[in-house]
Design an enzyme around this catalytic site. Structure first.
Site, PDB file in Angstrom:
ATOM      1  CE  LYS A 225      -0.960  -4.077  -3.136  1.00 60.38           C
ATOM      2  NZ  LYS A 225      -0.963  -5.402  -2.506  1.00 60.38           N
ATOM      3  NE  ARG A 239      -5.867  -1.703  -2.378  1.00 63.74           N
ATOM      4  CZ  ARG A 239      -5.582  -1.374  -1.123  1.00 63.74           C
ATOM      5  NH1 ARG A 239      -5.997  -0.222  -0.648  1.00 63.74           N
ATOM      6  NH2 ARG A 239      -4.887  -2.170  -0.353  1.00 63.74           N
TER       7      ARG A 239
END
Lengths: 359, 359
Positions: A225, A239
């Protein structure tokens, strides 16, 4: 103990993952001021609050606690004001550290309070659920809900430190542990087929909460992430891959009524639907679909959504923010471990998928 | 027309200062989305709202307005929620531009709403008072008040554009224009003696609102603040110079009851007191004190504070946040145009100054 370093726009910080780290004041010491407010909820408080208050007080920190009611329905303005009032009553200043001790709701609410109290005070996140450890520790998103919409009021705000203590997963209900695993599987499917193979190999031991494997797994998800967020701070591109399964999942949550299916459960079934959509588009075959379903089942998650009418499915997906201006955008799988953003050429492709899950 | 470019941490933006610039859509065009919410108050609305709504609508922008009650007492959570509710009712999304049309209260409140609505939307500031044009356009401070303290809830958030239209000063009450001049004089005293000389030369024409001089003056103040903020984003050092006169000024405001003396009036008298303190410390002489008083009087501002008892003075100054932990910190003048932060060696130095202003 594993450490992931996150490069945020304003500063870099560490996510420390391991056993018993909440007892180690040396981890806190570089990041905590003379005064600290630990904000938690009634459920988490009964296990982890007092030891933490004592640890800090024994090390000379003027620590006090703020306890919120438990539940997503309390991620709201009343809880926020309760935090502000307590901070002011305790003469918290700009150097007072806020410590968020709890799951995603606590992390979001306390993070937002830290972002806005006196224009921002230091923040330490202690996520106590698997979901918050792998998902919300990275990216700096904080928010509260508004009666008209979830996460409508918020800020981007980075913590000084994240401590993910594996001990806290012992008190987490199994169903919530599984829901967290949905996000772990999501990382594998969207960007790392080797990690998928690793999960397949170790899933039984992971579900038994083997600490060594858990630490590796959580660190890997946080690193993935962090890499994605670093490439795309403003959520314009890659994203969006983190939303794999979420357009379908949000429809499931909305149609079932929020809270009846856990978010992770809806995302799990949503990822199966995204995989089916990817098959419709000719990217993957039935072997890959089976592989997705198998890892989801092994994590004790639903591999199929509830059956709704086509109209119900479409109505909820049109409301989803990722379906903007009539163009139906989805995250599809070009292959396992290779997600992409895709604008559907034709709504019939979607309808073909929905027909499998229609009452 | 004058332009000052401000380097903010996230991006750089322009402050445009001039006449009739609110009629020029070309200034807005690069910075505005398809939808825009103009937020103003009842007083400013009657002069400048409709022309602006029309300008935007005539250029294809989906513009709507949100009108708040006028006054510092409305820089609060109710006004903020009113903005959120209107944005949601009008389906404002992350690309909707918020336009703050008004003085400091509007700028602070709308800026904070822009910082937090959906984790941040584009912001255009249109300051309509001299104070907000020279002071709050630069630095990105936004906030609302809390019942327990001013500016307790806020965020640092930078606009995309600031438009300071000199026409708006025509409707500003003279007393508020003078209050804005206090902050202008402050910039000269804290950091630029040549600017002080320029002000002394032109003060009569400035008080008559000569537009060419006003544009130069406002641009100079914005540039000075931008330079100071760029050197010290986190308010640890030189930025504190902007508080010249403010410790005394806050004591005046508090003792008189907020609103009875305008902030700028209190700061003007406070700067005279800071100059007297600087004389006590041997930095400047009575000629410099006279020069400070003269420019303040020429701007139709009070050159002396009301008389309070020593106890009253000290009580308010101890509450001021710049007087932390018993150490009395003040901004003093090493010379005209050369401020410094100073911790008083001895409270008697302060008491000697206060004795001149004691009932």
């Amino acid at each position: 103990m594993q450490t992931v370093q996150v490069q945020a726009p304003s500063h870099s910080y560490d996510i420390v993952i391991g056993k018993n780290i909440l007892n180690d004041f040396n981890l806190f010491a570089p990041h905590i001021g003379k005064k600290a407010a630990i904000v938690t909820n009634t459920t988490v408080a009964q296990w982890y609050l007092q030891p933490l208050v004592k640890l800090l007080q024994n090390n000379g920190i003027d620590a006090f606690s703020i306890i919120l009611p438990d539940g997503e329905q309390h991620k709201n303005h009343e809880s926020l004001n309760h935090i502000y009032d307590s901070l002011l009553a305790n003469h918290a200043d700009r150097k007072t550290t806020l410590i968020a001790l709890g799951g995603g709701v606590i992390g979001d609410t306390v993070g937002y309070a830290a972002a806005t109290y006196q224009r921002g005070v230091p923040l330490i996140q202690i996520p106590t659920t698997l979901l918050s450890q792998v998902d919300s520790s990275v990216g700096g998103k904080t928010a509260i809900n508004h009666p008209r919409g979830k996460n409508m009021i918020g800020a981007f705000y980075q913590p000084k430190l994240v401590l993910a203590d594996l001990n806290t997963l012992a008190t987490l209900p199994e169903r919530e542990f599984s829901a967290g695993m949905a996000e772990v599987i999501k990382y594998a499917l969207l960007g790392d087929v080797a990690f998928l193979a690793w999960l397949e190999q170790h899933i039984a031991a992971i579900m038994q909460k083997d600490h060594t494997l858990l630490a590796q797994m959580i660190a890997h998800c946080c690193q993935m992430k962090a890499d994605i967020v670093a490439q795309d701070e403003t959520e314009q591109g890659i994203r969006a891959h983190l939303n794999l399964g979420h357009t379908f999942g949000h429809a499931i949550e909305a149609q079932m009524g929020y809270g009846n299916w856990l978010h992770g459960e809806a995302v799990a079934a949503g990822m199966v639907m995204a995989a089916e959509l990817s098959q419709q588009l000719g990217y993957i075959g039935s072997d890959e679909i089976e592989r997705v379903k198998n890892i989801i089942r092994a994590a004790h998650l639903p591999d199929t959504p509830p059956k709704f009418s086509e109209e119900e499915w479409l109505a909820h997906m049109r409301h989803d923010k990722k379906v903007d201006e009539g163009k139906m955008r989805f995250i599809t799988l070009k292959n396992l471990g290779a997600a992409q953003i895709e604008t559907l050429p034709d709504v019939n492709v979607l309808k073909n998928v929905l027909s499998k899950f229609t009452a």
